[in-house]
Design an enzyme around this catalytic site. Structure first.
Site, PDB file in Angstrom:
ATOM      1  N   HIS A  57     -10.320  -1.272  -1.119  1.00  0.00           N
ATOM      2  CA  HIS A  57     -10.104  -0.136  -0.231  1.00  0.00           C
ATOM      3  C   HIS A  57     -10.748  -0.408   1.128  1.00  0.00           C
ATOM      4  O   HIS A  57     -11.958  -0.319   1.286  1.00  0.00           O
ATOM      5  CB  HIS A  57     -10.667   1.134  -0.859  1.00  0.00           C
ATOM      6  CG  HIS A  57     -10.253   2.394  -0.158  1.00  0.00           C
ATOM      7  ND1 HIS A  57      -8.944   2.694   0.110  1.00  0.00           N
ATOM      8  CD2 HIS A  57     -10.980   3.425   0.339  1.00  0.00           C
ATOM      9  CE1 HIS A  57      -8.870   3.858   0.723  1.00  0.00           C
ATOM     10  NE2 HIS A  57     -10.086   4.320   0.881  1.00  0.00           N
TER      11      HIS A  57
ATOM     12  N   ASP B  89       0.828  -1.208   0.000  1.00  0.00           N
ATOM     13  CA  ASP B  89       0.000   0.000   0.000  1.00  0.00           C
ATOM     14  C   ASP B  89       0.863   1.260   0.000  1.00  0.00           C
ATOM     15  O   ASP B  89       1.715   1.436   0.888  1.00  0.00           O
ATOM     16  CB  ASP B  89      -0.881  -0.020   1.251  1.00  0.00           C
ATOM     17  CG  ASP B  89      -2.129   0.831   1.122  1.00  0.00           C
ATOM     18  OD1 ASP B  89      -2.174   1.696   0.230  1.00  0.00           O
ATOM     19  OD2 ASP B  89      -3.062   0.638   1.911  1.00  0.00           O
ATOM     20  N   ASP B  90       0.668   2.112  -0.992  1.00  0.00           N
ATOM     21  CA  ASP B  90       1.385   3.392  -1.095  1.00  0.00           C
ATOM     22  C   ASP B  90       2.896   3.199  -1.235  1.00  0.00           C
ATOM     23  O   ASP B  90       3.690   4.018  -0.757  1.00  0.00           O
ATOM     24  CB  ASP B  90       1.114   4.290   0.120  1.00  0.00           C
ATOM     25  CG  ASP B  90      -0.272   4.917   0.088  1.00  0.00           C
ATOM     26  OD1 ASP B  90      -1.037   4.625  -0.857  1.00  0.00           O
ATOM     27  OD2 ASP B  90      -0.599   5.687   1.015  1.00  0.00           O
TER      28      ASP B  90
ATOM     29  N   ASP C 263      -0.028  -0.481  -5.091  1.00  0.00           N
ATOM     30  CA  ASP C 263      -1.256   0.071  -5.682  1.00  0.00           C
ATOM     31  C   ASP C 263      -1.061   1.459  -6.280  1.00  0.00           C
ATOM     32  O   ASP C 263      -1.735   1.838  -7.240  1.00  0.00           O
ATOM     33  CB  ASP C 263      -2.416   0.068  -4.681  1.00  0.00           C
ATOM     34  CG  ASP C 263      -2.153   0.923  -3.445  1.00  0.00           C
ATOM     35  OD1 ASP C 263      -1.005   1.387  -3.240  1.00  0.00           O
ATOM     36  OD2 ASP C 263      -3.108   1.123  -2.657  1.00  0.00           O
TER      37      ASP C 263
ATOM     38  N   CYS D  86      -5.660   4.820  -3.753  1.00  0.00           N
ATOM     39  CA  CYS D  86      -5.921   3.433  -3.356  1.00  0.00           C
ATOM     40  C   CYS D  86      -7.180   2.840  -3.979  1.00  0.00           C
ATOM     41  O   CYS D  86      -7.128   1.798  -4.645  1.00  0.00           O
ATOM     42  CB  CYS D  86      -6.021   3.342  -1.838  1.00  0.00           C
ATOM     43  SG  CYS D  86      -4.503   3.762  -0.954  1.00  0.00           S
TER      44      CYS D  86
END
Length: 490
Positions: free
Chosen positions: A133, A39-40, A313, A79
């Site tokens: 999400h 994530d990120d 993502d 996201c």
């Protein structure tokens, strides 16, 4: 013509009857599929060479087994739309899912998403962690799925270091600093998600599709102190920066960057170097959890018959172009890790510089698994690049942020066109930091025109946001939008 004696016919039948089971036994089993989503995470991992300081030994080992894509682009730099896109195989401009406040599932019917689609062909579908999400997933689309609440999220009341993206360090023993908190690593959400997946590996009988969502390095960067200790503060280097980098960027791009917002707050608080360190620490923590899962897979009977896909993502800015977080169409926000291990197909230890976007995941999984690619999947299988990373590739990568704002990326160029018609054009080889916008050069008009052919022809209207959450109505919905604009509050 002489007739064939009955005994010969019987003998032939017997041979065929005995051979068929052997042929069936020799048929290759369907490959298992392990999809790991960070994530990120931008390209600051060892295999992508985005930051020479980073320590990601487990991802380094994974890359040695497969193909690392150096020019993989998210379908959206946020996201919710990114995950909705690569899990459904559809672009945000097709679904109208552009932002974090738009619930995806009501607009992605049953059987459309990868985890549900593969079940039609005999796969057991398993999932843990942040795959869509947060809680936006349909339980009926899975055979088993878990989502552990993350009590390190920003709304959790706790002391954090002051300034944007404040964080805590966790210690295994008694806290030794004001902002430290005692907590075992195994209690953290990513460790729990990975442990669940490891447990499931020991229970499977047939082919499985397993998705494991690792939440870090998403904010808050609340990870154990030992990962911060890997990066002594005085040795941490800032990313390459150009003074007045936004001078040649159109107002639409500046509006996404918000240079007078978080970036100024970071400078005022004097925490730029500290926050880069925290991001690096969170990456190494994520790498450690991913390593646990990969080690368990290697010790299982599935090691040689499992396709592994590791993907981020969306990217993340740490001050480049006076911007922090995602929500922009520049390389740092869109370039993501993508590593494929496909036994017998992917060439181990190789890199591919071709521009691909994440809509390629769905059709590639289908082709490698030997199942039909559904018509709704818009991407193109990258199996040819897994076999030969230097193969010719004409399809540009496309990234969309909000309605009608797009970036077209090739091996050589990044072309950005905003909804108001303003443009940016960067030479990806000569100017990898995207410091010089060349969109106004007349001699490059033909290049822009050629790249513009790949702009989505459909720009769907945004699907409705979540309804007003109770009596607060507009005020509550405004708070949701503010939370999305500031990833610290996401």
């Amino acid at each position: 013509m002489k007739s064939t004696p009955l005994k010969y016919l019987f003998g032939t039948f017997l041979i065929v009857a005995m051979t068929l089971p052997l042929m069936a036994a020799a048929a290759p089993a369907k490959p298992n599929i392990l999809l790991i989503i960070a994530d990120d995470l931008n390209n600051w991992i060892g295999p992508n060479k985005g930051n020479p300081q980073v320590k990601t030994p487990n991802l380094d080992k994974l890359a040695a087994r497969g193909v690392t894509f150096q020019n993989a682009q998210a379908s959206a730099p946020l996201c919710n739309p990114s995950r909705a896109s690569f899990m459904s195989g559809q672009r945000p401009s097709t679904t109208g899912i552009y932002d974090n406040q738009q619930p995806a599932m009501p607009h992605l019917p049953r059987g459309v998403c990868l985890n549900d689609y593969v079940r039609k062909f005999g796969y057991t579908s398993l999932g843990a962690g942040k795959i869509y999400h947060y809680h936006q997933y349909r339980e009926e689309d899975w055979d088993k799925v878990v989502f552990y609440a993350d009590d390190t999220l920003p709304n959790h009341p706790a002391k954090r270091r002051p300034g944007p993206f404040g964080y805590r360090m966790f210690t295994e023993d008694k806290p030794d600093a004001e902002f430290n908190e005692q907590r075992a690593e195994s209690e953290l959400v990513d460790a729990r998600s990975v442990s669940w997946c490891i447990d499931q590996l020991g229970q499977q009988q047939g082919a499985f599709f397993m998705a494991c969502g690792v939440h870090r390095p998403h904010v808050p960067w609340d990870v154990p102190k030992k990962y911060f200790d890997m990066y002594p503060l005085e040795s941490v280097k800032l990313p390459p920066i150009l003074t007045n980098d936004l001078a040649d960027v159109p107002p639409a791009g500046i509006a996404f960057a918000k240079p007078n917002g978080v970036h100024q707050a970071i400078l005022k608080a004097g925490v730029w170097q500290d926050r880069v360190r925290a991001y690096l620490a969170a990456i190494s923590f994520a790498d450690a959890q991913i390593g646990r899962l990969l080690d368990a897979l290697d010790k299982s009977k599935y090691r040689d018959n499992t396709i592994i896909i590791f993907v981020g993502d969306n990217g993340w800015h740490l001050g480049e172009k006076e911007h922090w977080a995602k929500s922009a169409l520049w390389r740092r926000a869109t370039n993501v890790p993508l590593i494929w291990v496909a036994p017998g197909v992917a060439k181990p230890g190789t890199e591919c510089d071709r521009a691909v976007d994440l809509t390629s995941i769905f059709p590639t999984v289908c082709e490698l698994a030997g199942i039909p690619t559904p018509k709704h999947a818009e991407g193109i299988s990258i199996k040819p690049l897994l076999k030969n990373p230097s193969a010719k590739w004409k399809q540009p990568a496309v990234t969309t942020f909000l309605q009608n704002n797009h970036a077209i990326c090739t091996d050589e160029w990044r072309y950005i066109r905003y909804a108001d018609g303003s443009e940016e054009l960067y030479d990806q080889k000569a100017d990898p930091n995207e410091w010089t916008n060349q969109a106004a050069k007349p001699e490059l008009a033909k290049i822009k025109m050629e790249l513009a052919k790949s702009l989505p022809s459909v720009n769907a209207q945004p699907v409705p946001e979540n309804p007003d959450p109770g009596p607060k109505g507009k005020k509550a919905r405004k708070a949701n939008r503010v939370a999305a604009a500031d990833p610290e509050k996401e």
